[in-house]
Each structure stands twice: as structure tokens, then as C-alpha cells.
Write a protein that holds these residues in place. Sequence first.
Motif, PDB file in Angstrom:
ATOM      1  N   ASN A   7       0.883  -1.123   0.030  1.00  8.66           N
ATOM      2  CA  ASN A   7      -0.406   0.001  -0.096  1.00  8.66           C
ATOM      3  C   ASN A   7       0.967   1.493   0.178  1.00  8.66           C
ATOM      4  OD1 ASN A   7      -2.717  -1.252   0.054  1.00  8.66           O
ATOM      5  ND2 ASN A   7      -2.801  -1.123   1.814  1.00  8.66           N
ATOM      6  N   GLN A  10       5.960   5.579  -1.188  1.00  5.96           N
ATOM      7  CA  GLN A  10       7.066   5.984  -1.139  1.00  5.96           C
ATOM      8  C   GLN A  10       7.879   5.235   0.603  1.00  5.96           C
ATOM      9  OE1 GLN A  10       6.123   8.144   2.116  1.00  5.96           O
ATOM     10  NE2 GLN A  10       8.354   8.710   1.291  1.00  5.96           N
ATOM     11  N   ASN A  14      17.005   6.856  -0.040  1.00  2.44           N
ATOM     12  CA  ASN A  14      18.266   7.630   0.403  1.00  2.44           C
ATOM     13  C   ASN A  14      19.787   7.826   0.029  1.00  2.44           C
ATOM     14  OD1 ASN A  14      17.019   7.722   3.091  1.00  2.44           O
ATOM     15  ND2 ASN A  14      17.267   5.093   2.703  1.00  2.44           N
ATOM     16  N   ALA A  19      25.232   3.048  -0.910  1.00  2.00           N
ATOM     17  CA  ALA A  19      24.898   2.894  -2.444  1.00  2.00           C
ATOM     18  C   ALA A  19      23.662   4.022  -3.224  1.00  2.00           C
ATOM     19  CB  ALA A  19      23.194   1.873  -1.682  1.00  2.00           C
ATOM     20  N   GLU A  33       7.450  -6.408  -4.284  1.00  2.00           N
ATOM     21  CA  GLU A  33       9.275  -7.494  -4.312  1.00  2.00           C
ATOM     22  C   GLU A  33       8.601  -8.440  -3.319  1.00  2.00           C
ATOM     23  OE1 GLU A  33      11.911  -7.909  -7.228  1.00  2.00           O
ATOM     24  OE2 GLU A  33      12.534  -6.816  -5.368  1.00  2.00           O
ATOM     25  N   LEU A  37       6.650 -11.839  -1.182  1.00  2.00           N
ATOM     26  CA  LEU A  37       8.072 -12.686  -0.016  1.00  2.00           C
ATOM     27  C   LEU A  37       7.072 -13.183   0.995  1.00  2.00           C
ATOM     28  CD1 LEU A  37      10.748 -14.408   0.373  1.00  2.00           C
ATOM     29  CD2 LEU A  37      11.286 -12.076   1.016  1.00  2.00           C
TER      30      LEU A  37
ATOM     31  N   ARG B  63      14.924 -13.212   0.549  1.00  6.20           N
ATOM     32  CA  ARG B  63      14.945 -11.828   0.837  1.00  6.20           C
ATOM     33  C   ARG B  63      16.070 -11.135   1.052  1.00  6.20           C
ATOM     34  NH1 ARG B  63      13.608 -12.452   7.456  1.00  6.20           N
ATOM     35  NH2 ARG B  63      16.011 -12.943   7.231  1.00  6.20           N
ATOM     36  N   ILE B  66      16.356  -9.039  -2.656  1.00  3.83           N
ATOM     37  CA  ILE B  66      15.944  -7.700  -2.460  1.00  3.83           C
ATOM     38  C   ILE B  66      15.955  -7.234  -1.511  1.00  3.83           C
ATOM     39  CG2 ILE B  66      13.063  -7.421  -2.555  1.00  3.83           C
ATOM     40  CD1 ILE B  66      12.392 -10.292  -3.116  1.00  3.83           C
ATOM     41  N   VAL B  67      16.487  -7.036  -0.313  1.00  6.10           N
ATOM     42  CA  VAL B  67      16.861  -6.488   0.932  1.00  6.10           C
ATOM     43  C   VAL B  67      18.302  -6.079   0.068  1.00  6.10           C
ATOM     44  CG1 VAL B  67      15.175  -7.363   2.490  1.00  6.10           C
ATOM     45  CG2 VAL B  67      17.703  -7.767   2.684  1.00  6.10           C
ATOM     46  N   ILE B  70      17.578  -2.659  -1.317  1.00  5.87           N
ATOM     47  CA  ILE B  70      17.368  -1.874  -1.014  1.00  5.87           C
ATOM     48  C   ILE B  70      17.941  -0.719   1.232  1.00  5.87           C
ATOM     49  CG2 ILE B  70      15.624  -0.874   1.386  1.00  5.87           C
ATOM     50  CD1 ILE B  70      13.509  -3.393   0.329  1.00  5.87           C
ATOM     51  N   PRO B  71      18.281   0.274   0.298  1.00  7.72           N
ATOM     52  CA  PRO B  71      19.162   0.871   1.213  1.00  7.72           C
ATOM     53  C   PRO B  71      19.032   0.909   2.783  1.00  7.72           C
ATOM     54  CG  PRO B  71      18.738   2.261  -0.601  1.00  7.72           C
ATOM     55  CD  PRO B  71      18.331   0.858  -0.626  1.00  7.72           C
ATOM     56  N   HIS B  72      20.078   0.430   3.413  1.00 11.80           N
ATOM     57  CA  HIS B  72      20.093   0.237   4.903  1.00 11.80           C
ATOM     58  C   HIS B  72      18.698  -0.286   5.470  1.00 11.80           C
ATOM     59  CE1 HIS B  72      22.173   4.117   5.178  1.00 11.80           C
ATOM     60  NE2 HIS B  72      21.668   4.434   4.581  1.00 11.80           N
ATOM     61  N   LEU B 300      11.074  -9.136   8.073  1.00 11.58           N
ATOM     62  CA  LEU B 300      10.237  -7.816   7.690  1.00 11.58           C
ATOM     63  C   LEU B 300       9.316  -7.209   7.740  1.00 11.58           C
ATOM     64  CD1 LEU B 300       9.224  -9.380   3.975  1.00 11.58           C
ATOM     65  CD2 LEU B 300      11.064  -8.482   4.493  1.00 11.58           C
ATOM     66  N   PHE B 303      11.014  -4.276   9.421  1.00 15.25           N
ATOM     67  CA  PHE B 303      11.532  -3.141   8.798  1.00 15.25           C
ATOM     68  C   PHE B 303      10.032  -1.821   7.556  1.00 15.25           C
ATOM     69  CE2 PHE B 303      11.628  -2.166   3.574  1.00 15.25           C
ATOM     70  CZ  PHE B 303      12.395  -1.096   4.120  1.00 15.25           C
ATOM     71  N   LYS B 304       8.928  -3.079   7.926  1.00 10.10           N
ATOM     72  CA  LYS B 304       7.402  -2.186   7.602  1.00 10.10           C
ATOM     73  C   LYS B 304       7.058  -1.463   8.957  1.00 10.10           C
ATOM     74  CE  LYS B 304       3.888  -5.307   6.911  1.00 10.10           C
ATOM     75  NZ  LYS B 304       3.356  -6.690   6.647  1.00 10.10           N
ATOM     76  N   HIS B 307       8.739   1.584   8.844  1.00 11.62           N
ATOM     77  CA  HIS B 307       8.973   2.535   7.662  1.00 11.62           C
ATOM     78  C   HIS B 307       6.847   3.046   7.790  1.00 11.62           C
ATOM     79  CE1 HIS B 307       7.166   2.930   3.316  1.00 11.62           C
ATOM     80  NE2 HIS B 307       8.560   3.876   3.533  1.00 11.62           N
ATOM     81  N   GLU B 308       6.592   2.446   8.506  1.00 14.31           N
ATOM     82  CA  GLU B 308       5.522   2.929   9.776  1.00 14.31           C
ATOM     83  C   GLU B 308       5.450   4.490   9.832  1.00 14.31           C
ATOM     84  OE1 GLU B 308       1.764   1.603   7.620  1.00 14.31           O
ATOM     85  OE2 GLU B 308       1.650   1.794   9.006  1.00 14.31           O
ATOM     86  N   ASP B 310       8.010   5.730  10.073  1.00 15.87           N
ATOM     87  CA  ASP B 310       8.567   7.064   9.141  1.00 15.87           C
ATOM     88  C   ASP B 310       8.463   7.733   8.148  1.00 15.87           C
ATOM     89  OD1 ASP B 310      11.102   7.875   8.011  1.00 15.87           O
ATOM     90  OD2 ASP B 310      11.139   6.621   6.101  1.00 15.87           O
ATOM     91  N   ASP B 311       6.480   7.270   7.354  1.00 12.43           N
ATOM     92  CA  ASP B 311       5.512   7.485   7.034  1.00 12.43           C
ATOM     93  C   ASP B 311       5.268   8.705   8.215  1.00 12.43           C
ATOM     94  OD1 ASP B 311       5.913   6.829   4.726  1.00 12.43           O
ATOM     95  OD2 ASP B 311       3.760   5.726   4.919  1.00 12.43           O
ATOM     96  N   LYS B 350      -0.034   6.831   2.080  1.00  9.28           N
ATOM     97  CA  LYS B 350      -0.852   6.306   2.722  1.00  9.28           C
ATOM     98  C   LYS B 350      -1.960   6.569   3.629  1.00  9.28           C
ATOM     99  CE  LYS B 350       1.803   4.367   5.946  1.00  9.28           C
ATOM    100  NZ  LYS B 350       0.768   4.024   6.951  1.00  9.28           N
ATOM    101  N   ARG B 353      -5.136   4.031   8.900  1.00  5.90           N
ATOM    102  CA  ARG B 353      -6.149   2.810   9.663  1.00  5.90           C
ATOM    103  C   ARG B 353      -6.826   3.158  11.048  1.00  5.90           C
ATOM    104  NH1 ARG B 353      -2.073   0.897   7.015  1.00  5.90           N
ATOM    105  NH2 ARG B 353      -2.075   0.025   5.057  1.00  5.90           N
TER     106      ARG B 353
END
Lengths: 355, 355
Positions: A7, A10, A14, A19, A33, A37, B63, B66-67, B70-72, B300, B303-304, B307-308, B310-311, B350, B353
Motif C-alpha cells: 500500500n 514511497q 536515501n 548505495a 516483491e 515474499l 529476501r 531483495i533487501v 534497499i539501502p539501510h 520484514l 522493516f515495515k 517504514h510506518e 517513518d511515514d 498512505k 487505518r
Amino acid sequence: MPPNINNTTQLAQNSDKMAAPISPEETLARFEELSVLEAEFEDAELELIRKSTALNEPLWKKRAEIVAKIPHFWTLVLEQIPVELETFIQPTDFQLFANSLQTIEVSRFEIDDPKGSPRSFSIKFGFDDNEYFFNKELEKKFWYRKSKDWAGLVSEPVKIVWKKGKDLTEGLTDAAYDLAQAKKTLAKTSGGKSKAKAEASLPEYKTLASKIEDDTEGAPSFFTWFGFVSSYRWISAEESEEADKEEKTRLEKLKRGEKLDDDEDEDDEDDDADYQETEVFPQGDECATLLAEDVWPSALRYFKQAHEADDEELSEIDVDDMDQDDSDGEIDIRGLVSKGRTSSTSPPSKKQRKA
Amino acid sequence: MPPNINNTTQLAQNSDKMAAPISPEETLARFEELSVLEAEFEDAELELIRKSTALNEPLWKKRAEIVAKIPHFWTLVLEQIPVELETFIQPTDFQLFANSLQTIEVSRFEIDDPKGSPRSFSIKFGFDDNEYFFNKELEKKFWYRKSKDWAGLVSEPVKIVWKKGKDLTEGLTDAAYDLAQAKKTLAKTSGGKSKAKAEASLPEYKTLASKIEDDTEGAPSFFTWFGFVSSYRWISAEESEEADKEEKTRLEKLKRGEKLDDDEDEDDEDDDADYQETEVFPQGDECATLLAEDVWPSALRYFKQAHEADDEELSEIDVDDMDQDDSDGEIDIRGLVSKGRTSSTSPPSKKQRKA
């Protein structure tokens, strides 16, 4: 509530020595991705729950046979539980357990049900005669269900038949049970639209909501947990199946690299409703998970700990009077269950171990 | 330290309305049954670790691929770890991670080794150039081993090649490494008897013990963990194999209903030694287990969460100066890793919720 990685549109863009900066498009691609996973990790986890249940079920059965011959096994186990769970159990609850708890049994009742989930479980308590309620057995079922924006355990209130003047929950379990019944009746007559509003108009809703609002003194009895519904809101099997289907469709699109129609028809939900206004035990799912995934599999270890503590403190133990209510929340269960132990028992012969 | 149920010769002999009192003989019989059952639970657990590794290994590999893009990723994961683990990581450690941590990799290196254990694991950290040490990779291995009266994870000190004046552990990892080497040399020459006494006479022992004694100020750097040996004492593969054999023999006797020769030849152990006098990171096994069994499988999710967060905080975030050392132990990792993010990035799209 678990967020959906996909969802998100962004991510930290960085740039540093490690990187190269990544573009919003690349970022979205990474999240998609990871989303695919994640679903694969979830499948592996469900497979492991099935495998674990298959491996352990015969052992749990054997354990039940052995511990049935050990007085107060489960009460001694409950004495050693981690503090996160202990906070849910009050001194009076512990006394009730010490006096009449006979068995605890956890089962994964949807393990082989393709429409259910291996994450669903039931916890069944067996009781001897006691001064508080008439039930010989209290079974609480937890279904793992999904909505569009949430996934977790939901449950139905269990009817406890309290003896006169002995309701440890002060009417909360009765009121929660009554509301659940009234909602079921309502669901049969209403079409499902704006259900939250119709439910909030039920007299049973108002009774329970005001009972919860008024009930501010002290920690609730553990038995209030039998009235738990959800830490979010009730989700029916049908809604869950629908949400599951949508999720699978979305994942298939992601795997094929198709574009997603983001956030379609999200407006038809009652999202202004305060579902927690009638929740009698807001952390009920957390409490249930600790019982099913910590106490149940680790019961032998806790029992051994109780016994070790018993050995170490045997000379110090002052067998408390059963009726004495320890108001600071600490209760000496070994005191409660060792009433019949005579002091002529030989002293602990176990050697002290060095750490 | 895990007690052995079967060593115990007495149990609460309760008598109450629920159960008839049980005799000491019956009690012993119950404990012997539980002891056999415990070993079966352990076998099931090991089988599950094998199954889990088989199911998840290809996903962990995917994983990692993929990661890597993804920096950091891993630094953001470490930001969200539970507080039990966070206490082991100091602000300077977090800064080092934010600047140069590239990869984390956990593997069960004895999973198919009949003499090893599926409980053994290694944790490998990959680093970019950094101002503190020259190593590009630090791998710490943990072996699950048994002695007669203990079972758990032991490890060998890892050599960190610190840059001049940059040793975050103030010589502790070097001293721990030197002692481990000196012990190895000693083991080759001595017969094994009274080893603890001979080890305590090594100059490297005295150096490390006094370093630990003197080092009382502040919480140790996470990197001290690379010097960890055991929360009990070092146990060699040979000793562990021996203890395992004895345990199996004992269990076979129990299953056949034979009498056990209790506590034979227990006297030949150096049990007056203070094994923890030279342990640089006493909770090292606990820290390792949190990394391998929480951070690694749940990366994962963490990390989410990062990111949440962060948002949610994007508009509030004050990008901290990288060099600013926050002395109250809190450090803004998102500040550290988002240096390159431009404020022209579109605001979080986003939806909020509802819970």
C-alpha cells in the motif's frame, strides 16, 4: 494492525556512500516483491503450525494422562507463568484455580479445515465444584480471521453460570454474552449494511458500554476474558473468506506484474464506529496467545520450575491461610496447594547446582 | 539452568478434595514418566527446527536478494527491535550500524550433522568500510552443547581488528580472544583434569579478569558480545557428546523401568571454579537468541514498522546531525539514514487505518 507493504507508495530515498539513491518506481517495485515474499513466509508458517501440531499432539495426550495423576499440576504451572500473563490473573482468580482447576487443553480446531486457519485455537478449562460458578468446563474459541485492513483472533463470549452473588466479573461476562446473542439475532434480520450503527442501537449494547464505562476500579478478573470478542472488531467467517480471496487475487496480480487498482470500494465500511466501546477485555487475544503458545507448550518446564522453587524454599515456606487475601496482588500458590503436606516429609535431597 | 525432573525425589504430597495423597514412590514414578516425555518433546522440537529451516531457507535467500537493493534495510530493522535486545546496543553501536552495516545472515550450520545440534547457529554481520575496525565480516558461531548439569549455547571469541584508538570494547574482545587461544594451547598439553585451575593460572586469564573487574563504567558496547563464551562455562564437542550419550543411556533405563544409579562420579568436576570471572558479555546467549529467533525471522515485519513510523513522523522529523551523540541512550536512526532524502519527496499518501 499489520500494514500492507504494497500500500505504501514511497520509501526512504536515501543517498549515501553505500548505495545509489533509488527512485520511487524502484522503491515501489521492492515493496511489491517483499509483499509477495511475505505471503510465502506466511504459507511456510502455516505449514509449520500443522507440522508442529501433528508432532506434538500425541505427546500432549500422553502428558494429559500423566499429569492427571499429579495433584494441582496446572495450578503449579500457572504460578510460574511470565509476568505479561500474570498481570491478567488476579489473586481471587488464582485462589479459584488453586481450589478447582483440573485441566487445561488447547486444540487447533481448524487445522485441517481449508476454509479455516491453523492459527485458530480453543482453550478449554476443566473445573471441579467451586463456590463461584456451575460450569464444569469453560471453552473459549479463537478464530483467526481477516478483514480488508486487519487480521487476528476473534472470539465469542462464553456463558459463565455464576452462583448467586459470586460473579467475579460483576456482570460483564453476562452483558457481553447477551450483546453477542442480540447481534446474532440482528444479523439474521438486517442486510449487513451499516450494521455497526444498528448494533450500537441495541439495548444490550448500551447496557454493556455503560457497564464498562462505570467499571473503572481495579484490575478485572481473569474470567472477564471469557467475554472477549476482538481487539479490533468481530469478523464473520464470510467476511474473512471474502478478504482472503481478495488478498489472493491481489497477490496473483503482483506475481504477474500487473497493476493494482488501489483502494477500491473502501468507503462502504463503518469505519467511524468505536468497536472497542463494548470490549470487556481489550487484550484478550494477547492473553489467549500467551496461554496457547507459551503456557501450553511449556507446561512441563513451568511445572519443574514450580517444583524447584518448592524445593529451595521448603524450609522457609510459611503455609498461608487459604482464606487470607493478599491484597498486593501476590499470592502464594504453593501455600494454597500444599495444605496437605506434612512437615515430616524428608528435606530436599536435590543437590544445589552451580551456575 | 534446566533441572532434571528425575533427579527429584519428592514432590508436593497434597491431600485435598480433588485428589488422594500420592506416595513418594508414586511421585517418583510420575517424575520418571515426565522425564521420558520431556525427551520426546525435545525430539519433536528438533524435528521442527529442521522443518522450519528447510521451509524458510529458500525464502531467506530470496529476501537477502531483495533487501540488498534497499539501502539501510538492516539498520532500519534494528531500530524496531524489542527493548530486551535494544538494551544490548549502545548509541555508538547504532551509529556504526547506520554508517556501515550491510548484511545480517543467520544459519543453522549443524542442522544435518548427527553429532551437532539443530539448535546451533551462526550470526554473520557484513560491514562496509568504517572508522572502527578493518573486518568486512564478523561471524559469531553458537554451538548448542550439554554438560552433566547444563545445556545451552557456547561460543568462541571472535577477533575484531580494531583501528588505532577505536576499540569500542576497550580491549575486552582482544583479551577474551587471547585467553581463548591460550586455553586451546593449554588443552593440547594438559590431560584435562583440574583444567579450570590450570586455566585460572594463565596470564591471559588474569589480564581479562582484572579488565572486567575494572570496567565498571557504563553499559558495554554491543561489540563486546563477539567475545562471549558462555553464560555457564565453555563446553567442548567431546564433553557434550559424552553428556549426550549418558543422557540417552539414562533415558533407555527409565523406559525399561530399570533403577538409576543416581549421581555417580559427580566429584571429578571443577565445580568450585568461577567460570564467569572471565565472561565479557554474561547475557551473550540471550542476545544471540533474540537476534537469531526474533530479529532474523521477523525482519520484514520490523522493516515495515520502521517504514510506518517513518511515514507517520515524516512531517515532524528533524534530521539530526550524524555526529551528534545523543547521550541519553536514544538515537534517531531514521535521522541517521535519511540524510539523503530531499524534502521535495511527496507527502505520505498512505491512508490512516483505524484500529
